[in-house]
Design a protein around this motif. Structure first.
Motif, PDB file in Angstrom:
ATOM      1  N   MET A 173       1.009  -1.283  -0.163  1.00 15.13           N
ATOM      2  CA  MET A 173       0.066  -0.037  -0.088  1.00 15.13           C
ATOM      3  C   MET A 173       0.936   1.242   0.022  1.00 15.13           C
ATOM      4  O   MET A 173       1.861   1.495   0.713  1.00 15.13           O
ATOM      5  N   CYS A 174       0.542   2.273  -0.809  1.00 16.35           N
ATOM      6  CA  CYS A 174       0.929   3.653  -0.574  1.00 16.35           C
ATOM      7  C   CYS A 174       0.601   4.207   0.713  1.00 16.35           C
ATOM      8  O   CYS A 174      -0.523   4.046   1.100  1.00 16.35           O
ATOM      9  N   ARG A 184      10.678   3.817  -1.298  1.00 19.86           N
ATOM     10  CA  ARG A 184      10.285   5.114  -1.835  1.00 19.86           C
ATOM     11  C   ARG A 184       9.999   5.000  -3.479  1.00 19.86           C
ATOM     12  O   ARG A 184      10.349   4.533  -4.132  1.00 19.86           O
ATOM     13  N   ASN A 185       8.613   5.769  -3.694  1.00 20.27           N
ATOM     14  CA  ASN A 185       8.038   5.835  -4.959  1.00 20.27           C
ATOM     15  C   ASN A 185       7.585   7.374  -5.317  1.00 20.27           C
ATOM     16  O   ASN A 185       6.535   7.758  -4.930  1.00 20.27           O
ATOM     17  N   GLY A 186       8.534   8.081  -5.883  1.00 21.84           N
ATOM     18  CA  GLY A 186       8.581   9.433  -5.981  1.00 21.84           C
ATOM     19  C   GLY A 186       8.303  10.106  -4.552  1.00 21.84           C
ATOM     20  O   GLY A 186       9.057  10.104  -3.753  1.00 21.84           O
ATOM     21  N   ALA A 187       7.241  10.896  -4.264  1.00 26.83           N
ATOM     22  CA  ALA A 187       7.152  11.692  -2.973  1.00 26.83           C
ATOM     23  C   ALA A 187       6.568  10.792  -2.041  1.00 26.83           C
ATOM     24  O   ALA A 187       6.304  10.947  -0.795  1.00 26.83           O
ATOM     25  N   TRP A 188       5.893   9.462  -2.461  1.00 30.57           N
ATOM     26  CA  TRP A 188       5.530   8.567  -1.609  1.00 30.57           C
ATOM     27  C   TRP A 188       6.053   7.403  -1.056  1.00 30.57           C
ATOM     28  O   TRP A 188       7.100   7.122  -1.852  1.00 30.57           O
TER      29      TRP A 188
END
Length: 90
Positions: A32-33, A65-69
Motif C-alpha cells: 500500500m502507498c 520510496r516511490n516518488g514523493a510517497w
C-alpha cells in the motif's frame, strides 16, 4: 531473532498501539502507498510517518520510496519469527 528479547520486545511494543495494529491489518491485503494508508485514518501525514518509522524499525514492515510517497509491505518472514516465538509460550 533467536533469544533476542529486545528485538521481540520492540515488535510487541510497536503492535501495542491501536493505529499501528490497524496499519498492519491493512497491509495484510498487500502493498500500500502511504497515501492510501493515510486515507484510512484521521491523522496527519507526519503522524503516519511516525507510526511507519516504528513499524519499519522493528522490521514488521518494509518501505520503498516511490516518488514523493512510500510504498509499504508486511515483512512476512519477521511475522513468522514472531509467531514461532509466541508459540513457545503455548
Amino acid at each position: 531473532m533467536e533469544n533476542n528479547y529486545e528485538e521481540y520486545a520492540s515488535v510487541f511494543k510497536a503492535l501495542s498501539d491501536v493505529t499501528r495494529l490497524k496499519i498492519v491489518k491493512m497491509l495484510e491485503s498487500g502493498e500500500m502507498c502511504a497515501c492510501k494508508i493515510l486515507d484510512g485514518f484521521h491523522i496527519t501525514q507526519p503522524t503516519l510517518s511516525y507510526h511507519m518509522k516504528i513499524l519499519t524499525e522493528c522490521g514488521l514492515v518494509t518501505g520503498v520510496r516511490n516518488g514523493a510517497w512510500m510504498r509499504y509491505t508486511l515483512n512476512y518472514e519477521k511475522l513468522e519469527q514472531i509467531k514461532a516465538f509466541w508459540d513457545t509460550f503455548g
